[in-house]
Design a protein around this motif. Sequence first.
Motif, mmCIF file in Angstrom:
data_model
loop_
_atom_site.group_PDB
_atom_site.id
_atom_site.type_symbol
_atom_site.label_atom_id
_atom_site.label_comp_id
_atom_site.label_asym_id
_atom_site.label_seq_id
_atom_site.Cartn_x
_atom_site.Cartn_y
_atom_site.Cartn_z
ATOM 1 N N MET A 13 9.210 -12.884 -13.421
ATOM 2 C CA MET A 13 9.311 -11.714 -12.530
ATOM 3 C C MET A 13 8.761 -11.645 -11.372
ATOM 4 O O MET A 13 9.273 -11.086 -10.172
ATOM 5 C CB MET A 13 8.432 -10.637 -13.417
ATOM 6 C CG MET A 13 8.973 -10.366 -14.839
ATOM 7 S SD MET A 13 11.047 -9.946 -14.727
ATOM 8 C CE MET A 13 10.863 -8.263 -14.481
ATOM 9 N N PHE A 14 7.578 -12.253 -11.037
ATOM 10 C CA PHE A 14 6.838 -12.664 -9.759
ATOM 11 C C PHE A 14 7.897 -13.214 -8.703
ATOM 12 O O PHE A 14 8.277 -12.722 -7.749
ATOM 13 C CB PHE A 14 5.713 -13.326 -9.785
ATOM 14 C CG PHE A 14 5.104 -13.932 -8.520
ATOM 15 C CD1 PHE A 14 4.324 -13.384 -7.925
ATOM 16 C CD2 PHE A 14 5.427 -15.227 -8.113
ATOM 17 C CE1 PHE A 14 3.697 -13.828 -6.546
ATOM 18 C CE2 PHE A 14 4.977 -15.779 -6.931
ATOM 19 C CZ PHE A 14 4.157 -14.989 -6.320
ATOM 20 N N ASN A 15 8.590 -14.262 -9.425
ATOM 21 C CA ASN A 15 9.572 -14.949 -8.300
ATOM 22 C C ASN A 15 10.815 -14.144 -8.245
ATOM 23 O O ASN A 15 11.208 -14.065 -7.286
ATOM 24 C CB ASN A 15 9.915 -16.266 -9.064
ATOM 25 C CG ASN A 15 9.007 -17.405 -8.846
ATOM 26 O OD1 ASN A 15 8.463 -17.465 -7.859
ATOM 27 N ND2 ASN A 15 8.847 -18.434 -9.750
ATOM 28 N N GLY A 16 11.082 -13.359 -9.074
ATOM 29 C CA GLY A 16 12.513 -12.680 -9.035
ATOM 30 C C GLY A 16 12.128 -11.443 -7.993
ATOM 31 O O GLY A 16 13.070 -10.971 -7.043
ATOM 32 N N ILE A 17 10.991 -10.699 -7.814
ATOM 33 C CA ILE A 17 10.596 -9.943 -6.750
ATOM 34 C C ILE A 17 10.768 -10.505 -5.369
ATOM 35 O O ILE A 17 11.365 -9.876 -4.547
ATOM 36 C CB ILE A 17 9.195 -9.203 -7.173
ATOM 37 C CG1 ILE A 17 9.310 -8.614 -8.367
ATOM 38 C CG2 ILE A 17 8.629 -8.335 -6.070
ATOM 39 C CD1 ILE A 17 7.872 -8.233 -8.962
ATOM 40 N N TRP A 18 9.961 -11.658 -4.970
ATOM 41 C CA TRP A 18 9.544 -11.928 -3.606
ATOM 42 C C TRP A 18 10.978 -12.608 -3.227
ATOM 43 O O TRP A 18 11.170 -12.440 -2.165
ATOM 44 C CB TRP A 18 8.461 -12.622 -3.392
ATOM 45 C CG TRP A 18 8.577 -13.992 -4.001
ATOM 46 C CD1 TRP A 18 7.945 -14.694 -5.416
ATOM 47 C CD2 TRP A 18 9.022 -15.528 -3.082
ATOM 48 N NE1 TRP A 18 8.331 -16.190 -5.371
ATOM 49 C CE2 TRP A 18 8.780 -16.393 -4.085
ATOM 50 C CE3 TRP A 18 9.647 -15.425 -2.033
ATOM 51 C CZ2 TRP A 18 9.427 -17.949 -3.797
ATOM 52 C CZ3 TRP A 18 10.211 -16.634 -1.915
ATOM 53 C CH2 TRP A 18 9.883 -17.803 -2.532
ATOM 54 N N VAL A 40 1.441 -9.493 -9.735
ATOM 55 C CA VAL A 40 2.405 -8.558 -9.874
ATOM 56 C C VAL A 40 2.003 -6.894 -9.951
ATOM 57 O O VAL A 40 1.099 -6.703 -10.415
ATOM 58 C CB VAL A 40 3.268 -8.966 -11.025
ATOM 59 C CG1 VAL A 40 4.240 -10.009 -11.068
ATOM 60 C CG2 VAL A 40 2.700 -8.949 -12.430
ATOM 61 N N VAL A 41 2.823 -6.056 -9.485
ATOM 62 C CA VAL A 41 2.669 -4.956 -9.578
ATOM 63 C C VAL A 41 3.591 -4.222 -10.689
ATOM 64 O O VAL A 41 4.825 -4.518 -10.555
ATOM 65 C CB VAL A 41 2.780 -4.132 -8.153
ATOM 66 C CG1 VAL A 41 2.725 -2.531 -8.558
ATOM 67 C CG2 VAL A 41 1.686 -4.570 -7.297
ATOM 68 N N ALA A 89 5.594 -8.719 -1.348
ATOM 69 C CA ALA A 89 6.649 -7.944 -1.571
ATOM 70 C C ALA A 89 6.866 -6.810 -2.369
ATOM 71 O O ALA A 89 6.025 -6.977 -3.627
ATOM 72 C CB ALA A 89 7.866 -9.045 -1.857
ATOM 73 N N ILE A 90 7.595 -5.863 -2.088
ATOM 74 C CA ILE A 90 7.794 -4.603 -2.777
ATOM 75 C C ILE A 90 9.422 -4.416 -2.908
ATOM 76 O O ILE A 90 9.875 -4.195 -1.919
ATOM 77 C CB ILE A 90 7.136 -3.354 -2.627
ATOM 78 C CG1 ILE A 90 5.456 -3.625 -2.601
ATOM 79 C CG2 ILE A 90 7.503 -2.254 -3.245
ATOM 80 C CD1 ILE A 90 4.616 -2.668 -1.908
ATOM 81 N N LEU A 91 10.025 -4.227 -4.038
ATOM 82 C CA LEU A 91 11.310 -4.325 -4.210
ATOM 83 C C LEU A 91 11.814 -2.856 -3.211
ATOM 84 O O LEU A 91 10.886 -1.914 -3.402
ATOM 85 C CB LEU A 91 11.710 -3.865 -5.722
ATOM 86 C CG LEU A 91 11.664 -5.046 -6.428
ATOM 87 C CD1 LEU A 91 12.141 -4.904 -7.787
ATOM 88 C CD2 LEU A 91 12.462 -6.358 -5.973
ATOM 89 N N TYR A 98 3.759 1.867 -3.807
ATOM 90 C CA TYR A 98 2.911 0.907 -4.349
ATOM 91 C C TYR A 98 2.157 -0.268 -3.577
ATOM 92 O O TYR A 98 1.739 -1.178 -4.069
ATOM 93 C CB TYR A 98 3.687 0.081 -5.398
ATOM 94 C CG TYR A 98 4.464 0.625 -6.493
ATOM 95 C CD1 TYR A 98 3.357 1.193 -7.597
ATOM 96 C CD2 TYR A 98 5.580 1.565 -6.578
ATOM 97 C CE1 TYR A 98 3.761 1.995 -8.894
ATOM 98 C CE2 TYR A 98 5.843 2.149 -7.698
ATOM 99 C CZ TYR A 98 5.315 2.440 -8.728
ATOM 100 O OH TYR A 98 5.443 3.352 -9.439
ATOM 101 N N VAL A 99 2.320 0.344 -2.306
ATOM 102 C CA VAL A 99 1.174 -0.737 -1.163
ATOM 103 C C VAL A 99 -0.202 -0.741 -1.800
ATOM 104 O O VAL A 99 -0.601 -1.804 -1.595
ATOM 105 C CB VAL A 99 1.842 -0.286 0.051
ATOM 106 C CG1 VAL A 99 0.973 -0.963 1.163
ATOM 107 C CG2 VAL A 99 3.084 -0.414 0.565
#
Length: 184
Positions: A13-18, A40-41, A89-91, A98-99
């Motif tokens: 999930m971490f890799n998918g986000i950034w 992760v957030v 990164a934030i989607l 979520y900053v």
Amino acid sequence: MFKSVENELEYAMFNGIWTTVWTEKGFELEFSEKFLERYVVITEEGHYVGSIEIKPYTPESLINEIGPFWEHPLIKEDVSRVAEIDKLAILSTFRGRYVADLLSAIVHYAEMKQISYYVMLLEPVLMRALRISYHVPIEKVAGRVFYKGEDVIPSIVNAREVYTHKERFPWLVNMENNSTKSCN
């Protein structure tokens, strides 16, 4: 809420986000071999929406090729109290909300490990938002530099200032209130 990446699913999930955010912005993807922590957030609904990686910093770190971090007196003062921020990164559909969670993760780690400063490359718009909306103590170490697809500003974040004066930063997510329950 933010949490440390602790298993293969969270790492995916971490890799998918950034990688989604980097691709969207036209950045080159660069996977890190060495890191200190990854966060992760996760929303209350269980959506993984943000990522941040904290990496070791040394005078030989590649980030010194983009900005003159090693020459800065704050960094030279005690390099053992410096780390690098990467993969913040934030989607896109969750930006803005979520900053504070990402910033709180950075501050939490800094306080836990007694990190005084973070070096990082910030997009100019993000840097402005961090300074104006969140009052994050950030110092530019150089002007805009084109790097891997976009202009960035080599910057130092004074994490120690934040965790020693938490009352000045109302956006901080309190660790006791940062639920670590499973978000399936």
